[in-house]
Design a protein around this motif. Structure first.
Motif, PDB file in Angstrom:
ATOM      1  N   LYS A 109       0.852  -1.188   0.000  1.00 29.65           N
ATOM      2  CA  LYS A 109       0.000   0.000   0.000  1.00 29.65           C
ATOM      3  C   LYS A 109       0.890   1.242   0.000  1.00 29.65           C
ATOM      4  O   LYS A 109       0.710   2.159  -0.803  1.00 29.65           O
ATOM      5  N   CYS A 110       1.891   1.238   0.909  1.00 28.72           N
ATOM      6  CA  CYS A 110       2.805   2.389   0.992  1.00 28.72           C
ATOM      7  C   CYS A 110       3.601   2.504  -0.310  1.00 28.72           C
ATOM      8  O   CYS A 110       3.754   3.595  -0.849  1.00 28.72           O
ATOM      9  N   ASP A 111       4.109   1.384  -0.804  1.00 32.62           N
ATOM     10  CA  ASP A 111       4.984   1.447  -1.981  1.00 32.62           C
ATOM     11  C   ASP A 111       4.236   1.937  -3.221  1.00 32.62           C
ATOM     12  O   ASP A 111       4.760   2.749  -3.984  1.00 32.62           O
ATOM     13  N   THR A 112       3.005   1.450  -3.417  1.00 28.84           N
ATOM     14  CA  THR A 112       2.273   1.869  -4.628  1.00 28.84           C
ATOM     15  C   THR A 112       1.917   3.356  -4.541  1.00 28.84           C
ATOM     16  O   THR A 112       1.819   4.038  -5.564  1.00 28.84           O
ATOM     17  N   GLY A 113       1.738   3.856  -3.327  1.00 27.05           N
ATOM     18  CA  GLY A 113       1.505   5.297  -3.168  1.00 27.05           C
ATOM     19  C   GLY A 113       2.801   6.085  -3.293  1.00 27.05           C
ATOM     20  O   GLY A 113       2.876   7.071  -4.027  1.00 27.05           O
ATOM     21  N   ASN A 114       3.834   5.625  -2.607  1.00 28.64           N
ATOM     22  CA  ASN A 114       5.091   6.391  -2.554  1.00 28.64           C
ATOM     23  C   ASN A 114       5.832   6.436  -3.887  1.00 28.64           C
ATOM     24  O   ASN A 114       6.590   7.370  -4.142  1.00 28.64           O
ATOM     25  N   ILE A 115       5.619   5.435  -4.726  1.00 29.91           N
ATOM     26  CA  ILE A 115       6.391   5.356  -5.976  1.00 29.91           C
ATOM     27  C   ILE A 115       6.173   6.595  -6.840  1.00 29.91           C
ATOM     28  O   ILE A 115       7.054   7.014  -7.589  1.00 29.91           O
ATOM     29  N   GLN A 116       4.992   7.210  -6.662  1.00 29.34           N
ATOM     30  CA  GLN A 116       4.668   8.376  -7.502  1.00 29.34           C
ATOM     31  C   GLN A 116       5.661   9.506  -7.297  1.00 29.34           C
ATOM     32  O   GLN A 116       5.883  10.323  -8.183  1.00 29.34           O
TER      33      GLN A 116
END
Ligand code: MLT
Length: 408
Positions: A109-116
């Motif tokens: 969840k964090c990674d898919t958000g943070n990747i942006q």
């Protein structure tokens, strides 16, 4: 004067799952004698497996002695875990991924958000509709959209409708996106993408220098041997894809926390002058600056998942959930519902009857059967008129929930 990030004010409502939690708490307070069965958020119910627990204990014991104690570990994850992941999750399936391309984290969840954050502010993002709400919400938070329209779509996002008519697999967009979120096996529709379908996306991304953000959190639930588990099983994907994986559902780590993101060496994005920049290098910079790694005992427990014994154990738990999924499908079909998913994924996607709205069906089930699911519209406008059941419940609860729905 402290100013807020005004993009947050564009967000349509509270995040989906806390909103469901709030409604369920209200219901429970008003009806104390009625036990509620939760099949809403995909949260696991079965315990960590024996070999995982054993490794977890060993990790904790090591922290209790000065000779084996560990402080900060490598931000990207310990080598023993990254190597085990590369071998078991990728190379054993013919996907050429090395340990150095794996970044261990505390959640997809964090990674898919943070990747942006490592991509340009003006990046055009394509998102399936319906889909896991984190992709759209974090795109809004990052200031990459305009306000939400009356149709429920944020201006600036390229939506890819996934409906029964296209088997919940989106067509290639007319307007070319820079970043494309794909999630297969899909949350919420429970559908899968074939090798040919994924190849089409990889070729499209190569042609347009786009990047696919591939969320494979549910790959372990695939039963059909023809369906790829990783985008990196597709030729050319190393040039155009990032993959997100998680032990949350695979091995019961929703409360323990461990995920990993895979970024191949050759994946490039571009600066304004058109110069290629290695994406892995940018993510490594972000990860090492903002993250101090997952705790050692958790990584030790995670490594046990990738042993022969661990794999056998987690497979048994996955089988248990998939038997739940089959029961849910069978019972709902017997009640006359049109049902999708649940065969290679732990989610069952159900058409409501007589055009009933998703939240109305949620209220009906809660009020009349004390059963909680997730309204399809919470995953995007094309989810309206659908409802998602999660198979991560205890068997007796699944049977009881189905009996209550039959009696409605
Ligand atoms: C879901 O129910 O969609 C997932 O459990 C949410 C998540 O993984 O964050």
């Amino acid at each position: 004067m402290a100013l807020i990030n005004e993009h947050y004010q564009k967000l349509a409502a509270g995040y989906l799952f806390p909103e469901i939690g709030r409604r369920v708490r209200e219901y429970e307070q008003a009806h104390p004698g009625k036990p509620v069965i939760r099949m809403g958020i995909g949260d696991v119910t079965q315990p960590l497996s024996p070999s995982v627990i054993r490794a977890f204990h060993e990790g904790v014991d090591e922290m209790a002695s000065a000779a084996t104690f560990r402080g900060y570990g490598p931000e990207q994850g310990y080598g023993f875990l990254r190597e085990a992941i590369a071998e078991r999750s990728f190379r054993s399936r013919g996907a050429d991924i090395s340990a150095e391309e794996i970044f261990v984290s505390d959640g997809s969840k964090c990674d898919t958000g943070n990747i942006q954050e490592i991509f340009g502010r003006d990046s055009k993002i394509a998102i399936c509709d319906p889909v896991y709400p984190v992709y759209a919400d974090t795109t809004v938070m990052a200031g990459k959209t305009g306000p939400v329209g009356d149709n429920g779509y944020y201006q600036g996002i390229i939506y890819l409708p996934c409906t029964a008519e296209n088997n919940f697999i989106p067509g290639l967009p007319q307007e070319v996106p820079d970043l494309i979120f794909l999630c297969y096996p899909n949350n919420p529709t429970g559908t899968v993408a074939t090798r040919e379908e994924l190849k089409k996306w990889v070729d499209y991304a190569r042609e347009h220098k786009s990047i696919i953000l591939f969320d494979a959190a549910y790959e372990a639930f695939i039963r059909n041997g023809e369906i790829p588990h990783s985008i990196f099983e597709i030729e050319g994907a190393r040039e155009v894809a990032i993959e997100f994986r998680s032990l949350s559902k695979t091995a019961g780590f929703t409360g323990t926390r461990l995920a990993y993101t895979v970024i191949p060496e050759e994946l490039m994005a571009y600066d304004r002058q058109g110069q290629a920049v290695q994406v892995k290098k940018l993510w490594n910079r972000r990860h090492t600056t903002k993250f101090n790694g997952v705790s050692y005992p958790v990584q030790k427990a995670a490594a046990a998942v990738f042993t022969e014994e661990g794999q056998r154990e987690v497979q048994a738990t996955i089988d248990y959930y998939m038997e739940n999924a089959a029961l849910i499908r069978k019972n709902l079909e017997a009640c006359g519902y049109t049902v999708y998913g649940g065969e290679n994924a732990p989610y069952i996607w159900v058409r409501t009857r007589n055009g009933m709205k998703s939240w109305d069906f949620f209220d009906l089930l809660l009020e009349r059967a004390s059963v909680v699911g997730t309204p399809g519209s919470g995953f995007g406008p094309s989810g309206e008129g659908y409802f998602r059941f999660s198979a991560f419940a205890a068997r007796e609860n699944v049977l009881e929930a189905m009996a209550r729905i039959r009696d409605l």
